[in-house]
Design an enzyme around this catalytic site. Structure first.
Site, PDB file in Angstrom:
ATOM      1  N   SER A  90      37.613  32.283  35.930  1.00 36.87           N
ATOM      2  CA  SER A  90      39.181  33.310  36.369  1.00 36.87           C
ATOM      3  C   SER A  90      39.107  35.168  36.123  1.00 36.87           C
ATOM      4  O   SER A  90      38.975  35.247  34.456  1.00 36.87           O
ATOM      5  CB  SER A  90      40.376  33.247  36.090  1.00 36.87           C
ATOM      6  OG  SER A  90      41.819  33.219  36.082  1.00 36.87           O
ATOM      7  N   SER A  91      40.303  36.140  36.321  1.00 39.27           N
ATOM      8  CA  SER A  91      39.988  37.020  36.053  1.00 39.27           C
ATOM      9  C   SER A  91      40.919  37.131  34.773  1.00 39.27           C
ATOM     10  O   SER A  91      41.076  38.065  34.182  1.00 39.27           O
ATOM     11  CB  SER A  91      40.741  38.302  37.007  1.00 39.27           C
ATOM     12  OG  SER A  91      41.926  37.726  37.338  1.00 39.27           O
ATOM     13  N   CYS A  92      41.344  36.511  34.243  1.00 42.11           N
ATOM     14  CA  CYS A  92      42.577  35.867  33.635  1.00 42.11           C
ATOM     15  C   CYS A  92      42.167  35.819  32.148  1.00 42.11           C
ATOM     16  O   CYS A  92      42.325  35.588  31.173  1.00 42.11           O
ATOM     17  CB  CYS A  92      43.866  34.969  33.173  1.00 42.11           C
ATOM     18  SG  CYS A  92      43.053  33.288  33.104  1.00 42.11           S
TER      19      CYS A  92
ATOM     20  N   HIS B 192      50.436  30.154  43.516  1.00 43.20           N
ATOM     21  CA  HIS B 192      50.147  31.339  43.068  1.00 43.20           C
ATOM     22  C   HIS B 192      50.834  32.044  43.927  1.00 43.20           C
ATOM     23  O   HIS B 192      51.384  31.997  44.430  1.00 43.20           O
ATOM     24  CB  HIS B 192      48.529  31.651  43.205  1.00 43.20           C
ATOM     25  CG  HIS B 192      47.905  31.550  42.015  1.00 43.20           C
ATOM     26  ND1 HIS B 192      46.739  30.092  42.310  1.00 43.20           N
ATOM     27  CD2 HIS B 192      47.560  31.643  40.449  1.00 43.20           C
ATOM     28  CE1 HIS B 192      46.032  29.591  41.473  1.00 43.20           C
ATOM     29  NE2 HIS B 192      47.063  30.756  40.160  1.00 43.20           N
TER      30      HIS B 192
ATOM     31  N   LYS C  34      38.856  29.040  30.375  1.00 44.48           N
ATOM     32  CA  LYS C  34      37.761  29.667  30.928  1.00 44.48           C
ATOM     33  C   LYS C  34      37.158  30.454  30.387  1.00 44.48           C
ATOM     34  O   LYS C  34      35.649  30.468  30.412  1.00 44.48           O
ATOM     35  CB  LYS C  34      38.685  30.327  32.116  1.00 44.48           C
ATOM     36  CG  LYS C  34      39.292  29.851  33.579  1.00 44.48           C
ATOM     37  CD  LYS C  34      38.483  28.935  33.639  1.00 44.48           C
ATOM     38  CE  LYS C  34      39.150  27.404  34.796  1.00 44.48           C
ATOM     39  NZ  LYS C  34      37.369  26.998  35.626  1.00 44.48           N
TER      40      LYS C  34
ATOM     41  N   GLY D 137      39.391  21.661  46.541  1.00 46.92           N
ATOM     42  CA  GLY D 137      40.169  22.907  46.216  1.00 46.92           C
ATOM     43  C   GLY D 137      39.489  23.070  46.984  1.00 46.92           C
ATOM     44  O   GLY D 137      39.063  23.450  48.127  1.00 46.92           O
ATOM     45  N   MET D 138      40.809  24.538  47.151  1.00 47.95           N
ATOM     46  CA  MET D 138      40.292  26.365  47.882  1.00 47.95           C
ATOM     47  C   MET D 138      39.433  26.439  47.458  1.00 47.95           C
ATOM     48  O   MET D 138      38.513  26.572  48.725  1.00 47.95           O
ATOM     49  CB  MET D 138      41.343  26.410  47.627  1.00 47.95           C
ATOM     50  CG  MET D 138      41.763  28.186  48.517  1.00 47.95           C
ATOM     51  SD  MET D 138      42.597  29.331  47.992  1.00 47.95           S
ATOM     52  CE  MET D 138      42.172  29.846  46.451  1.00 47.95           C
TER      53      MET D 138
ATOM     54  N   TYR E  35      45.004  28.596  29.937  1.00 51.05           N
ATOM     55  CA  TYR E  35      44.476  28.691  30.568  1.00 51.05           C
ATOM     56  C   TYR E  35      42.905  29.212  30.481  1.00 51.05           C
ATOM     57  O   TYR E  35      42.208  29.158  30.785  1.00 51.05           O
ATOM     58  CB  TYR E  35      45.061  28.925  32.422  1.00 51.05           C
ATOM     59  CG  TYR E  35      43.795  28.846  33.146  1.00 51.05           C
ATOM     60  CD1 TYR E  35      43.702  27.473  34.050  1.00 51.05           C
ATOM     61  CD2 TYR E  35      43.530  29.831  34.263  1.00 51.05           C
ATOM     62  CE1 TYR E  35      42.921  27.957  34.455  1.00 51.05           C
ATOM     63  CE2 TYR E  35      42.514  30.204  35.366  1.00 51.05           C
ATOM     64  CZ  TYR E  35      42.181  28.335  35.852  1.00 51.05           C
ATOM     65  OH  TYR E  35      40.988  28.569  36.578  1.00 51.05           O
TER      66      TYR E  35
END
Length: 325
Positions: free
Chosen positions: A109-111, A181, A142, A11-12, A138
């Site tokens: 994640s910031s979410c 995204h 997290k 992944g990235m 999601y």
């Protein structure tokens, strides 16, 4: 020699972390790096993850594996997002503990923060309000990852840490026309508009929401910085029930401004219009990164330079794909 397992190394973010660890190897640091592709081990398969952890017994686990996507993907596949991410976190974290792993870093994640949280978002805001509906499944997964790490620390005395990145971008990003995204989606859209000679590009929403963007190489550096912190310093800068740390650059930009910046980078000079019938998502998401800053880490890659590098990478990948056809 430290054995480090990087979950999600293709992944990235995982790839960026692996590159930095490999650079440390080349510089003489005694590291054994362990990876597995999805075809070699499905992280949602509990038995497979258990067998791997019992066999390899790494000293450190970096959990960068996740199912990720933009607003459209989260809204279209909510069951996939909550199920796969919960399974990955539960399997990797528990089986790492069961195999005696004392040090683990989980990427969130910031979410995870509420939709209406005061800006910039502080770590203490976790679980203080309602989540953004478009990516709630999601986000819940997290949040569970954060609480898994905290719970294993409290009950078993291990050192499992969590970092919450802002919106990430860079080489290795997903440029899928529907499931990516916002930043890679804009890069692809403006690139194709320039290629096809279109007079107009339409972006989702009003263009007013503001977002913070962090280059993936900065994220990788920050992740290893947090992982390497002595435990007393890490614990002194977190709280027992909120032991995650925000990672970002501390600056945001409106989607309209971002679109203009991407258009300039790509070389597109046509009209940019907004489709206000499409969802904006949360109106502002800016991380409070004061904890990480106080500990000595700051982002180094500016947004304009980062977008240019990302577009160059996208062009190289596109050319490679065309040549292979």
């Amino acid at each position: 020699m430290r054995k480090i397992y990087v979950a999600g190394h293709r992944g990235m973010v995982g790839a960026a972390i692996l590159r930095q660890l490999q650079a440390r190897q080349s510089a003489g640091e005694a590291l054994m790096l362990i990876t597995r592709t999805h075809s070699e081990m499905d992280l949602t398969d509990q038995a497979a993850v258990r067998a791997f952890m019992q066999s390899e017994r790494p000293d450190v686990v970096i959990l960068a594996a996740a199912k990720v996507g933009g607003i459209h993907a989260n809204d279209t596949y909510p069951a996939d997002f909550i199920y796969e991410n919960l399974m990955i976190e539960c399997n990797v974290i528990h089986q790492a503990f069961d195999a005696g792993v004392q040090h683990l870093l989980q990427l969130g994640s910031s979410c995870v923060y509420p939709r209406a949280v005061p800006q910039p978002m502080r770590e203490e805001a976790l679980l203080t309000g309602v989540l953004e509906p478009t990516n709630e499944p999601y986000a819940i997964a997290k949040i569970a990852g954060i609480k898994l790490c905290e719970s294993y620390n409290r009950q078993h005395g291990v050192d499992y840490r969590s970092v919450m990145p802002t919106n990430l971008y860079g080489p290795g990003d997903n440029f899928h026309p529907e499931n990516s995204h916002v930043l890679p989606a804009l890069i692809r859209r403006f690139h194709e508009a320039l290629r096809d000679g279109l007079d107009e590009v339409v972006i989702w929403g009003t263009g007013k929401p503001r977002r913070e963007f962090l280059h993936v190489d900065d994220m990788a550096e920050a992740s290893l910085f947090v992982l390497d912190l002595p435990r007393d310093i890490y614990m002194a800068n977190t709280q027992p029930m909120q032991s995650h740390i925000n990672v970002g650059c501390g600056k945001d930009i409106s989607i309209a401004e971002l679109a203009a910046l991407v258009a300039e980078t790509v070389g597109y000079s046509g009209r940019i219009t907004q489709d206000a019938s499409k969802p904006d998502g949360t109106m502002r998401k800016l991380m409070d990164v004061s904890r990480l800053t106080d500990m000595g880490w700051r982002a180094q890659i500016g947004l304009a330079d980062g977008i240019k590098e990302t577009y160059d990478w996208f062009l190289a990948q596109t050319n490679t794909e065309l040549r292979s056809k």
